[in-house]
Design a protein around this motif. Structure first.
Motif, PDB file in Angstrom:
ATOM      1  N   PRO A  28       0.837  -1.211   0.000  1.00  0.00           N
ATOM      2  CA  PRO A  28       0.000   0.000   0.000  1.00  0.00           C
ATOM      3  C   PRO A  28       0.869   1.258   0.000  1.00  0.00           C
ATOM      4  O   PRO A  28       2.015   1.237   0.455  1.00  0.00           O
ATOM      5  CB  PRO A  28      -0.795  -0.124   1.311  1.00  0.00           C
ATOM      6  N   ALA A  29       0.313   2.334  -0.517  1.00  0.00           N
ATOM      7  CA  ALA A  29       1.049   3.595  -0.575  1.00  0.00           C
ATOM      8  C   ALA A  29       1.356   4.091   0.836  1.00  0.00           C
ATOM      9  O   ALA A  29       0.562   3.936   1.756  1.00  0.00           O
ATOM     10  CB  ALA A  29       0.235   4.639  -1.332  1.00  0.00           C
ATOM     11  N   LYS A  30       2.552   4.662   0.983  1.00  0.00           N
ATOM     12  CA  LYS A  30       2.960   5.259   2.253  1.00  0.00           C
ATOM     13  C   LYS A  30       3.460   6.674   1.984  1.00  0.00           C
ATOM     14  O   LYS A  30       4.015   6.946   0.917  1.00  0.00           O
ATOM     15  CB  LYS A  30       4.079   4.438   2.906  1.00  0.00           C
ATOM     16  N   PRO A  31       3.276   7.566   2.943  1.00  0.00           N
ATOM     17  CA  PRO A  31       3.720   8.939   2.698  1.00  0.00           C
ATOM     18  C   PRO A  31       5.238   9.073   2.594  1.00  0.00           C
ATOM     19  O   PRO A  31       5.742   9.940   1.894  1.00  0.00           O
ATOM     20  CB  PRO A  31       3.181   9.706   3.914  1.00  0.00           C
ATOM     21  N   GLU A  32       5.982   8.201   3.296  1.00  0.00           N
ATOM     22  CA  GLU A  32       7.441   8.306   3.282  1.00  0.00           C
ATOM     23  C   GLU A  32       8.065   6.933   3.051  1.00  0.00           C
ATOM     24  O   GLU A  32       7.814   5.985   3.795  1.00  0.00           O
ATOM     25  CB  GLU A  32       7.953   8.877   4.610  1.00  0.00           C
TER      26      GLU A  32
END
Length: 450
Positions: free
Chosen positions: A336-340
């Protein structure tokens, strides 16, 4: 042999100070780079060595004027922004060129915003996030309250490009791209200096405002040449694109910061946009440019090192890595996408290449959030990417796939800032029409992801 007509451009960065001579086709026919050791101000903070810079410009001009193969028809200057030179009645600096990285006193910051309606209001009116010394107007405010004796001697506060121009023309001026770039000085709604500038008695400390296309006569010895008023470097870099393309576009300038610039978006900044590091600045034609930025170049550099160290790979391992669509498909299903990316565990990846693809997915996701801030509600059909990421095939393909309705190009041109600085005063020195082949484009199709 008849001398070649040229324009001399001084392109002054924080690290490198460059001199270019361009012929009438905007080809570089001479260049030189210098570096100076920084000095310190009265607080021991590092700052530009203004005297070394001044002497270097004079020495460089004497050298090129002695070259029989060139005829200097004009001179112009571009420099980094947010830097003020304080001069007296004789045009002599009376204080150091303070660094925009110098910490700003909290008590003065609170005093200023309490007086003028609060941070949100001033930021919205000036299209400038609250950036301390990076808001150059706040540097002048600080001088008034912390150094009243110096302030009494002050004739003009000149942004660095205009100070350098004044050395050669003898004329002090303020110029719109320097005044209109996150300075906190300009009220974008009124297209005039913000009221605080007048109320603090600073209006007469600002030299007469001139357009970016302004030229003066020279007082420095040499032939009969024109002297431009100077430009802020980010604004100058946009000029070649504005000169070559009329259809609405966004320029994504990538380096340590990745800055999305939309010269076709002049909508008023909202508080939410300001909080997400959006700002407006004035382009050389005087119109607002909405811009957003993200620290992706720096993050890429740090995380690439982390991947290489973890997987014990060569330093150049990812320099020319091609996109692997199967890896991308696998990562999109499983991660899943992560901010960092920095929060990801590298042990979760089978190979360094897989981890690097994930890094690029994460960086492009952040880039979309940033670029969309300036794209919204505008008829943009093209995105031009220049700088480091324009050479990264994975970044470019992922960006193109994210914008199926927009054409995405990697753009390259030599010394865009210097060329833009020359183009701004094309009328004053160049007898040929504006060139239309300055920028090399490479189209990235999104078809492979459809």
């Amino acid at each position: 042999m008849k001398p070649v007509p040229v324009i001399a451009i001084f392109d002054v960065g924080k690290t490198n100070k460059k001199l270019f001579l361009f012929d009438e086709h905007y080809r570089i026919v001479f260049e030189r780079t210098a570096r100076f050791l920084e000095t310190t101000d009265e607080d021991g903070e590092p700052c530009e060595n203004l005297e070394s810079l001044r002497l270097s410009i004079f020495d460089s001009l004497r050298e090129v004027f002695r070259m029989p193969e060139f005829e200097i028809r004009a001179i112009n200057f571009s420099t980094y922004g947010a830097s003020l030179v304080y001069v007296d009645n004789q045009g002599t600096p009376i204080a150091p060129l303070y660094s925009y990285l110098k910490p700003y006193p909290e008590y003065l910051k609170q005093q200023f915003y309490a007086t003028y309606g609060g941070e949100s209001k001033v930021a919205e009116q000036t299209a400038s996030p609250i950036l301390g010394s990076l808001n150059s107007g706040m540097q002048l405010y600080r001088l008034k309250y912390e150094q009243p004796d110096v302030f009494k001697k002050l004739k003009y506060a000149l942004h660095l490009p205009q100070y350098l121009s004044s050395l050669i023309s003898g004329i002090a001026s303020s110029e719109i791209t320097s005044i209109g770039c996150h300075t906190g000085l300009w009220d974008f709604g009124r297209s005039a200096y913000h009221k605080w500038v007048k109320e603090e008695g600073l209006l007469d400390k600002m030299a007469p405002l001139v357009p970016s296309t302004e030229v003066h006569s020279a007082c420095f010895p040499g032939n009969n040449y024109a002297v431009g008023a100077g430009l802020h470097d980010s604004s100058a870099a946009l000029i070649p694109y504005l000169a070559n393309f009329t259809e609405p576009f966004v320029l994504l300038s990538t380096g340590t910061w990745c800055i999305s610039m939309n010269p076709f978006n002049d909508s008023v900044l909202t508080e939410e946009e300001l909080n997400q590091d959006c700002l407006c600045y004035l382009q050389y034609g005087g119109k607002p440019v909405k811009a957003s930025r993200v620290f992706s170049g720096y993050e890429h550099e740090q995380q690439e090192k982390r991947i290489i160290a973890h997987f014990k790979e060569e330093k150049s391992r990812y320099k020319d890595l091609e996109l692997d669509e199967e890896v991308i498909a696998k990562l999109r299903k499983s991660k899943p996408a992560k901010p960092e990316f920095s929060s990801r565990n590298l042990a979760d990846f089978d190979t360094g290449a897989e981890a690097y693809h994930q890094l690029m997915l994460d960086l492009v996701e952040k880039q979309l959030q940033s670029t969309n801030l300036v794209l919204a509600g505008t008829p943009v059909k093209r995105i031009f990417v220049d700088g480091g990421f324009s050479k990264n095939a994975i970044f470019m393909h992922l960006l193109a796939s994210a914008y199926p309705e927009i054409e995405v190009f990697a753009a390259s041109m030599a010394q865009a800032t210097a060329v833009g600085t020359a183009l701004a005063i094309h009328h004053a020195w160049n007898t040929k029409p504006l060139p239309t082949d300055l920028i090399e484009l490479k189209y990235y199709s999104n078809a492979r992801f459809v």
